[in-house]
Design a protein around this motif. Structure first.
Motif, PDB file in Angstrom:
ATOM      1  N   UNK A 138       0.835  -1.202   0.000  1.00  0.00           N
ATOM      2  CA  UNK A 138       0.000   0.000   0.000  1.00  0.00           C
ATOM      3  C   UNK A 138       0.870   1.251   0.000  1.00  0.00           C
ATOM      4  N   UNK A 139       0.326   2.324  -0.566  1.00  0.00           N
ATOM      5  CA  UNK A 139       1.080   3.574  -0.692  1.00  0.00           C
ATOM      6  C   UNK A 139       1.335   4.208   0.670  1.00  0.00           C
ATOM      7  N   UNK A 162       2.569   2.724   5.110  1.00  0.00           N
ATOM      8  CA  UNK A 162       1.498   1.755   5.283  1.00  0.00           C
ATOM      9  C   UNK A 162       1.962   0.313   5.165  1.00  0.00           C
ATOM     10  N   UNK A 163       3.068   0.079   4.473  1.00  0.00           N
ATOM     11  CA  UNK A 163       3.537  -1.307   4.335  1.00  0.00           C
ATOM     12  C   UNK A 163       3.860  -1.918   5.691  1.00  0.00           C
ATOM     13  N   UNK A 164       4.268  -1.071   6.641  1.00  0.00           N
ATOM     14  CA  UNK A 164       4.686  -1.606   7.942  1.00  0.00           C
ATOM     15  C   UNK A 164       3.521  -1.782   8.902  1.00  0.00           C
ATOM     16  N   UNK A 165       2.345  -1.254   8.525  1.00  0.00           N
ATOM     17  CA  UNK A 165       1.212  -1.218   9.467  1.00  0.00           C
ATOM     18  C   UNK A 165       0.656  -2.620   9.730  1.00  0.00           C
ATOM     19  N   UNK A 174     -11.612  -3.299   4.035  1.00  0.00           N
ATOM     20  CA  UNK A 174     -11.557  -4.360   5.034  1.00  0.00           C
ATOM     21  C   UNK A 174     -10.691  -5.509   4.540  1.00  0.00           C
ATOM     22  N   UNK A 175     -10.430  -6.430   5.462  1.00  0.00           N
ATOM     23  CA  UNK A 175      -9.667  -7.627   5.125  1.00  0.00           C
ATOM     24  C   UNK A 175      -8.318  -7.281   4.522  1.00  0.00           C
ATOM     25  N   UNK A 176      -8.019  -7.904   3.399  1.00  0.00           N
ATOM     26  CA  UNK A 176      -6.707  -7.765   2.781  1.00  0.00           C
ATOM     27  C   UNK A 176      -6.438  -6.344   2.319  1.00  0.00           C
ATOM     28  N   UNK A 177      -7.532  -5.604   2.035  1.00  0.00           N
ATOM     29  CA  UNK A 177      -7.348  -4.254   1.505  1.00  0.00           C
ATOM     30  C   UNK A 177      -7.323  -3.178   2.587  1.00  0.00           C
ATOM     31  N   UNK A 178      -7.558  -3.578   3.838  1.00  0.00           N
ATOM     32  CA  UNK A 178      -7.692  -2.589   4.906  1.00  0.00           C
ATOM     33  C   UNK A 178      -6.426  -1.761   5.070  1.00  0.00           C
ATOM     34  N   UNK A 235       2.062   3.895  18.147  1.00  0.00           N
ATOM     35  CA  UNK A 235       2.190   2.931  17.052  1.00  0.00           C
ATOM     36  C   UNK A 235       3.241   1.894  17.462  1.00  0.00           C
ATOM     37  N   UNK A 236       2.853   0.620  17.574  1.00  0.00           N
ATOM     38  CA  UNK A 236       3.820  -0.365  18.080  1.00  0.00           C
ATOM     39  C   UNK A 236       4.866  -0.745  17.040  1.00  0.00           C
ATOM     40  N   UNK A 237       4.654  -0.312  15.798  1.00  0.00           N
ATOM     41  CA  UNK A 237       5.605  -0.634  14.732  1.00  0.00           C
ATOM     42  C   UNK A 237       6.066   0.678  14.099  1.00  0.00           C
ATOM     43  N   UNK A 238       6.728   0.599  12.970  1.00  0.00           N
ATOM     44  CA  UNK A 238       7.273   1.823  12.363  1.00  0.00           C
ATOM     45  C   UNK A 238       6.373   2.435  11.311  1.00  0.00           C
ATOM     46  N   UNK A 239       5.055   2.190  11.421  1.00  0.00           N
ATOM     47  CA  UNK A 239       4.152   2.665  10.367  1.00  0.00           C
ATOM     48  C   UNK A 239       3.904   4.163  10.458  1.00  0.00           C
ATOM     49  N   UNK A 240       3.615   4.648  11.662  1.00  0.00           N
ATOM     50  CA  UNK A 240       3.409   6.072  11.830  1.00  0.00           C
ATOM     51  C   UNK A 240       4.735   6.696  12.253  1.00  0.00           C
TER      52      UNK A 240
END
Lengths: 157, 547
Positions: B141-142, B154-157, B181-185, B207-212
């Protein structure tokens, strides 16, 4: 274009509200009503509903994007849904779909240039006994074959 | 009260306590992503699954509560619930969940700002598999520019929705949603809207990961390279507990993050406070003491400068000297200011700087940003006793009643009107102890370069009256010194007995100032102590030690 419910739709909306404890709970039926009224749920429709129902516009987008049956782009005058789940697939829904793409010249998710037809593939329509099934707007057409479908499409204005 | 056994340890808890909270009380850590103590429970990440005896499948510990069972149904005749958090079945589930969460993860840790403080990394190491069986194309995702301070990669979310719940529950600004939703969420906002509330950067912390990602911190050096200092934010009178991350080699601050303090800021802080250090970086800092000679400020050394202050001020009677304290200075500094000038020059009444930035409080359902944009007005009032205002002193200067001013500064927001600046011209002897060049320093006879709030040691008293420790994270530039030392050496020059360190000064404060009794630095600890509760806090501390 200003987006606003007609007086009749507004009355329906008020009736819907009566059935729920809070406005937010009435969001789904109101969205269906809006889709009936405006044909599809545009950004402007979401903004209108946000003001009408006092729900943040982001929450409305959240809901609209979650459910596949809310259209976020305009559909044709006749919205054709081809069932592609197991029973219909076994009874030839793929041929039906391919026949439609070649006849109408569009792929799933697209609208014909004249705005008459739009086509989507959907999951089970719940009519496996009469597979394959095609839904055009609100009506089911059961036991479809390419020939029958041609006849139906020709009759549609 | 229900009795629960977790991993073989017994614990009595109130009915309605979740397994997660009970385990925490026992010191058992259960891995989790979507759970955050400040936010509603959604139990969507499935990382905190545990095994409960008698339950047909594993349950999420964050949302499963412990209740009382009727006597005949109790496990082993006494337990209301028996939980296993490190069972093989649980471990297998954790391993699978980690594999799921990492299916589409780009594993771009080498270029990710979260690396080193990332729950995906840590849990992967502790609970994960070490490899992925997914050999299809990953979903990409972009990345999205969510707002002025926050970027979504978004890839890390992993879609834990902490950020979405934050904007719904804490700020009630509702900018963020889960779209599709689902795979596209993916996390998104409404077209045309952006995440630009005053607390927006907190989503980066939770954010528990590096997404934000914080736009301010992106691509800065790795978090483990910083020296971390626990201190108090100077942005407003709330006094959020913060951690300053700075590097010694270039004496620069790289990031400020909030620290948990239940009584003050909970987990949060505002964006303005978080980025406040840039405001100090932009200031034209004072670097050397200067003395005016032939109408020009000449660089001097500290001995000369302090000597000039003493000689200059001695020409005036106590009534003619206005000594200005500041809510941007620590309690210790304001205390020393009072001590030096009352004992050394006989000044009775002190002045408090009222030329401060003040606005409306910004109120959110879960957080209030105070409107007084300085950290220690309360403390300055306590230390200086009854004061007059700086505006008043300037009016008196205009009329010639005030002939000398000693100005203790530090407030980067200081603004004076033209009329006030012209009043300064009439002051015969102006000493400015501040951090940056201003209309004040331009008209000063002596300039003493002080330290910014990130460079000093001491205490602040917030609007609630909570006394909290402030610690230096970086050094003042060049010859500038912490204001505490300047005032101390000025006192020594006057042959006064001066406390060597702020710690000592605070002991004197505890002995003299109402409300500060019984307090000292060790007692203030991490969370601070409310004014008037020193005795209570000491008692509680003693009880804890005996226990």
């Amino acid at each position: 274009m200003k987006v606003e419910f007609s007086e009749e739709a507004l009355q329906q909306y008020k009736d819907i509200l009566q059935r729920y404890p809070e406005k937010r709970a009435a969001l789904l039926p109101t969205l269906h009503l809006a889709q009936q009224e405006f044909g599809w749920i545009s950004r402007e429709v979401m903004q209108y509903l946000s003001e009408l129902m006092d729900i943040p516009v982001t929450v409305i987008l959240d809901t609209v994007s979650f459910y596949t049956m809310f259209k976020t782009k305009p559909s044709g005058k006749y919205h054709i849904q081809v069932c592609s789940t197991l029973s219909c697939a076994l009874r030839g829904s793929r041929e039906i779909y391919e026949h439609l793409t070649s006849k109408l010249g569009i792929q799933a998710g697209e609208v014909t240039p004249d705005g008459k037809f739009s086509l989507v593939k959907v999951e089970c329509l719940g009519s496996c006994g009469t597979a394959p099934v095609v839904q055009i707007n609100d009506d089911y057409y059961e036991g479809m074959t390419p020939e029958k479908l041609d006849k139906i499409l020709d009759e549609l204005e | 009260m229900p009795l629960v056994k977790i991993d073989g340890k017994d614990l009595e808890v109130a009915a309605g306590t979740t397994i997660f909270e009970a385990a925490k009380q026992l010191g058992i850590e259960i891995p989790h992503y979507c759970y955050h103590p400040a936010l509603k429970i959604v139990a969507s990440c499935r990382m905190c699954l545990v095994k409960v005896e008698g339950f047909p499948k594993l349950v999420p510990s964050c949302s499963t509560t412990i209740g009382e069972l009727p006597p005949e149904r109790k496990v082993d005749g006494k337990y209301d619930m028996v939980v296993w958090t490190k069972d093989q079945e649980v471990k297998d589930a954790q391993e699978s969940i980690m594999e799921f969460l990492l299916l589409n993860h780009p594993t771009d840790c080498p270029e990710c700002d979260q690396a080193g403080e990332c729950h995906l990394q840590d849990y992967s190491y502790q609970y994960g598999k070490g490899y992925s069986r997914f050999d299809f194309e990953k979903r990409v995702p972009r990345r999205k520019d969510l707002g002025p301070n926050v970027l979504l990669i978004a890839t890390r979310c992993i879609l834990c929705t902490r950020c979405v719940r934050f904007t719904r529950e804490v700020t009630a600004t509702n900018e963020l949603i889960v779209r599709q939703r689902g795979y596209k969420a993916e996390i998104d906002t409404f077209p045309g809207l952006s995440l630009n509330n005053k607390l927006s950067m907190n989503v980066v912390d939770i954010c528990p990961v590096g997404a934000l990602v914080s736009k301010d911190f992106i691509h800065k050096p790795r978090n483990w390279r910083y020296e971390k200092t626990r201190t108090v934010c100077a942005g407003c009178s709330l006094g959020c507990n913060i951690q300053i991350e700075a590097m010694a080699e270039d004496n620069r601050i790289y990031r400020i993050k909030p620290l948990y303090n239940a009584e003050v800021n909970q987990w949060w802080m505002c964006d303005e406070g978080r980025l406040l250090y840039h405001q100090f970086e932009k200031l034209e800092r004072l670097e050397y003491p200067r003395i005016r000679k032939n109408n020009e400020l000449k660089r001097a050394n500290w001995c000369e400068a302090l000597q000039a202050v003493v000689e200059g001020l001695k020409q005036f009677s106590p009534d003619e000297i206005a000594v200005v304290g500041n809510g941007y200075a620590t309690n210790e500094e304001n205390y020393l200011l009072k001590k030096v000038f009352s004992e050394g020059f006989g000044v009775q009444k002190f002045v408090l700087n009222d030329k401060i930035r003040k606005e409306e409080d910004a109120v959110f359902p879960g957080f209030t940003i105070k409107g007084e944009k300085l950290p220690n007005e309360q403390g300055a009032r306590d230390m200086l006793g009854r004061t007059t205002t700086f505006s008043d002193a300037l009016r008196k200067a205009e009329k010639g009643a005030v002939k000398a001013i000693y100005y203790l500064g530090g407030d980067p927001n200081l603004t004076l009107s033209d009329k006030e600046i012209s009043a300064l011209q009439k002051v015969e002897f102006l000493v400015v102890q501040d951090i940056f060049s201003s209309p004040l320093t331009e008209r000063a006879q002596v300039v003493l370069p002080g330290a910014s709030v990130y460079e000093k040691d001491g205490t602040f008293t917030n609007f609630q009256g909570r006394v909290q420790r402030v610690r230096p994270a970086i050094m003042p530039p060049l010859a500038a010194r912490p204001d505490y030392e300047i005032l101390r050496d000025l006192g020594k020059l006057l042959n006064l007995e001066m406390p060597l360190r702020p710690k000592k000064a605070f002991d004197e404060i505890a002995g003299q100032v109402k409300g500060y009794a019984e307090m000292d630095y060790p007692l203030l600890g991490e969370t601070g102590v409310l004014k008037g509760e020193g005795k209570k806090a000491r008692k509680a501390q003693a009880e804890q030690e005996t226990a």
